[in-house]
Design a protein around this motif. Sequence first.
Motif, PDB file in Angstrom:
ATOM      1  N   ALA A  50       0.831  -1.196   0.000  1.00  0.00           N
ATOM      2  CA  ALA A  50       0.000   0.000   0.000  1.00  0.00           C
ATOM      3  C   ALA A  50       0.865   1.245   0.000  1.00  0.00           C
ATOM      4  O   ALA A  50       1.755   1.395   0.808  1.00  0.00           O
ATOM      5  CB  ALA A  50      -0.913  -0.002   1.227  1.00  0.00           C
ATOM      6  N   GLY A  51       0.574   2.128  -0.918  1.00  0.00           N
ATOM      7  CA  GLY A  51       1.292   3.387  -0.968  1.00  0.00           C
ATOM      8  C   GLY A  51       2.758   3.253  -1.332  1.00  0.00           C
ATOM      9  O   GLY A  51       3.512   4.206  -1.201  1.00  0.00           O
ATOM     10  N   SER A 259      -7.665   7.174  -6.350  1.00  0.00           N
ATOM     11  CA  SER A 259      -8.343   8.228  -5.600  1.00  0.00           C
ATOM     12  C   SER A 259      -9.746   8.483  -6.154  1.00  0.00           C
ATOM     13  O   SER A 259     -10.704   8.640  -5.393  1.00  0.00           O
ATOM     14  CB  SER A 259      -7.526   9.520  -5.636  1.00  0.00           C
ATOM     15  OG  SER A 259      -6.336   9.385  -4.910  1.00  0.00           O
ATOM     16  N   VAL A 260      -9.854   8.527  -7.470  1.00  0.00           N
ATOM     17  CA  VAL A 260     -11.163   8.763  -8.083  1.00  0.00           C
ATOM     18  C   VAL A 260     -12.126   7.626  -7.760  1.00  0.00           C
ATOM     19  O   VAL A 260     -13.263   7.853  -7.335  1.00  0.00           O
ATOM     20  CB  VAL A 260     -11.013   8.928  -9.612  1.00  0.00           C
ATOM     21  CG1 VAL A 260     -12.380   8.897 -10.287  1.00  0.00           C
ATOM     22  CG2 VAL A 260     -10.301  10.231  -9.934  1.00  0.00           C
ATOM     23  N   MET A 261     -11.677   6.382  -7.957  1.00  0.00           N
ATOM     24  CA  MET A 261     -12.546   5.238  -7.702  1.00  0.00           C
ATOM     25  C   MET A 261     -12.925   5.139  -6.227  1.00  0.00           C
ATOM     26  O   MET A 261     -14.069   4.855  -5.882  1.00  0.00           O
ATOM     27  CB  MET A 261     -11.853   3.946  -8.162  1.00  0.00           C
ATOM     28  CG  MET A 261     -11.586   3.881  -9.651  1.00  0.00           C
ATOM     29  SD  MET A 261     -13.084   4.131 -10.653  1.00  0.00           S
ATOM     30  CE  MET A 261     -14.066   2.726 -10.127  1.00  0.00           C
ATOM     31  N   SER A 262     -11.959   5.367  -5.338  1.00  0.00           N
ATOM     32  CA  SER A 262     -12.239   5.300  -3.905  1.00  0.00           C
ATOM     33  C   SER A 262     -13.182   6.415  -3.490  1.00  0.00           C
ATOM     34  O   SER A 262     -14.072   6.214  -2.659  1.00  0.00           O
ATOM     35  CB  SER A 262     -10.936   5.399  -3.103  1.00  0.00           C
ATOM     36  OG  SER A 262     -10.066   4.338  -3.427  1.00  0.00           O
ATOM     37  N   GLY A 269     -11.055   6.882   3.545  1.00  0.00           N
ATOM     38  CA  GLY A 269      -9.891   6.376   4.263  1.00  0.00           C
ATOM     39  C   GLY A 269      -8.857   5.801   3.321  1.00  0.00           C
ATOM     40  O   GLY A 269      -7.648   5.919   3.563  1.00  0.00           O
ATOM     41  N   ILE A 270      -9.303   5.170   2.238  1.00  0.00           N
ATOM     42  CA  ILE A 270      -8.375   4.612   1.263  1.00  0.00           C
ATOM     43  C   ILE A 270      -7.602   5.728   0.569  1.00  0.00           C
ATOM     44  O   ILE A 270      -6.391   5.635   0.356  1.00  0.00           O
ATOM     45  CB  ILE A 270      -9.132   3.767   0.225  1.00  0.00           C
ATOM     46  CG1 ILE A 270      -9.759   2.551   0.896  1.00  0.00           C
ATOM     47  CG2 ILE A 270      -8.210   3.328  -0.900  1.00  0.00           C
ATOM     48  CD1 ILE A 270     -10.583   1.701  -0.035  1.00  0.00           C
ATOM     49  N   VAL A 271      -8.307   6.816   0.242  1.00  0.00           N
ATOM     50  CA  VAL A 271      -7.659   7.952  -0.416  1.00  0.00           C
ATOM     51  C   VAL A 271      -6.566   8.530   0.472  1.00  0.00           C
ATOM     52  O   VAL A 271      -5.448   8.800   0.026  1.00  0.00           O
ATOM     53  CB  VAL A 271      -8.701   9.040  -0.752  1.00  0.00           C
ATOM     54  CG1 VAL A 271      -8.028  10.220  -1.447  1.00  0.00           C
ATOM     55  CG2 VAL A 271      -9.808   8.478  -1.628  1.00  0.00           C
ATOM     56  N   VAL A 272      -6.866   8.704   1.755  1.00  0.00           N
ATOM     57  CA  VAL A 272      -5.902   9.288   2.694  1.00  0.00           C
ATOM     58  C   VAL A 272      -4.713   8.352   2.899  1.00  0.00           C
ATOM     59  O   VAL A 272      -3.544   8.773   2.848  1.00  0.00           O
ATOM     60  CB  VAL A 272      -6.574   9.600   4.045  1.00  0.00           C
ATOM     61  CG1 VAL A 272      -5.530  10.046   5.073  1.00  0.00           C
ATOM     62  CG2 VAL A 272      -7.632  10.675   3.875  1.00  0.00           C
ATOM     63  N   ALA A 273      -4.996   7.067   3.166  1.00  0.00           N
ATOM     64  CA  ALA A 273      -3.922   6.111   3.444  1.00  0.00           C
ATOM     65  C   ALA A 273      -2.996   5.949   2.249  1.00  0.00           C
ATOM     66  O   ALA A 273      -1.774   5.869   2.402  1.00  0.00           O
ATOM     67  CB  ALA A 273      -4.507   4.759   3.844  1.00  0.00           C
ATOM     68  N   THR A 274      -3.567   5.918   1.044  1.00  0.00           N
ATOM     69  CA  THR A 274      -2.747   5.781  -0.155  1.00  0.00           C
ATOM     70  C   THR A 274      -1.850   6.998  -0.350  1.00  0.00           C
ATOM     71  O   THR A 274      -0.657   6.873  -0.635  1.00  0.00           O
ATOM     72  CB  THR A 274      -3.639   5.598  -1.398  1.00  0.00           C
ATOM     73  OG1 THR A 274      -4.423   4.410  -1.244  1.00  0.00           O
ATOM     74  CG2 THR A 274      -2.808   5.490  -2.657  1.00  0.00           C
ATOM     75  N   THR A 275      -2.421   8.186  -0.171  1.00  0.00           N
ATOM     76  CA  THR A 275      -1.646   9.427  -0.342  1.00  0.00           C
ATOM     77  C   THR A 275      -0.544   9.533   0.695  1.00  0.00           C
ATOM     78  O   THR A 275       0.623   9.800   0.371  1.00  0.00           O
ATOM     79  CB  THR A 275      -2.576  10.652  -0.239  1.00  0.00           C
ATOM     80  OG1 THR A 275      -3.613  10.547  -1.219  1.00  0.00           O
ATOM     81  CG2 THR A 275      -1.794  11.938  -0.457  1.00  0.00           C
TER      82      THR A 275
END
Length: 353
Positions: A50-51, A259-262, A269-275
Amino acid sequence: MDWDTLCFNTATFIAGIFILDYGADKFLDHTVIVGRRLRISPTLIALLTAGAEYEELTVVIAAILQHRSPLALGNVLGATISNILGAFSLGLLCHASGVPFDRSAKIYSVLLLLITTLFVALAFFNQLNRVTGGILIAIFTIYIICTGYAIYKGVADPPEMSDSDSDSDTDGDIPTADSRPVSEVSPLLGENAKPHPSQPLSLHHHIFHLVIGLLALSLSGYILAHSAASIADSLQLSDTVFGLTVIAFATTLPEKLISVMSGLRGQGGIVVATTAGSNIFLLTLCVGVVAVAGGLRNQADGDNFVLFELFMVWVSAVGFTGVVFLGPSRGAGLVLLAGYIVFLGLEVTVYRR
């Protein structure tokens, strides 16, 4: 300007991007499957996939080997800015649920702000050298250990996979109850895919594809670094500016898609954790590798980075943390995206040096 050479290098660069994306998908997907087969902790697998900006790390290493360290550094800083102002902003624009970010998201954002502040301070005072580079790599290791322990204790949720969530143990797209193919459902996202009716593929099959993905990453890194340097020379742009803009934008396209799909699915939470995970990876491991390789010895000579880039890296992290604590909004997404457009415009005009 030799237009034939420019067109050839541009076509090679685009082909390298596709190979890079293919290699990253293969490497991450089969790393997850091999890890499960070898009974490695799912938490560790999540943290290592992840990330993880393996695309940027590949380009960084290839650029260093070709003695184009400014290109490597520009790619890292550009990807850091792009992940927040480009990818995270798109996630906010698509995040219509308005649900506040959870505690785990806030933990990741604060960690990112602290690490970003440390990096900016070291760069500003010209202290990025082999010693501090080793410290940054050690910080990445500590981050992995501490985050894994926090997840184990239930203090934080595990981050989700970043570049690809296609980690099915078999090939093919078999529909599931939610009408998505098995290859689009990831156990790391907390969903249970229906078992594939055919026999699971062997461990040797997945190890082979893992190696293929690693080779594709290595090849694409070399292609991108070489073609990007040639394009930058043809356009009379510095390696740093080209890395900050074109390469960084291209190599963070998977993060923008995630990010768009999430965001559309309301999974903020997925957008934040990935970034956060991506930028921590970049500012610790990737910058550490460049520093240890001696690529930052002449960082004050104007061809690496200037105060403007450092300012944008830090302000992006501050804005990211502020949005996470205040809650998602499309207005914030528009502001961040506008900031990214302005940044790109200034880089290719005022700061093209």
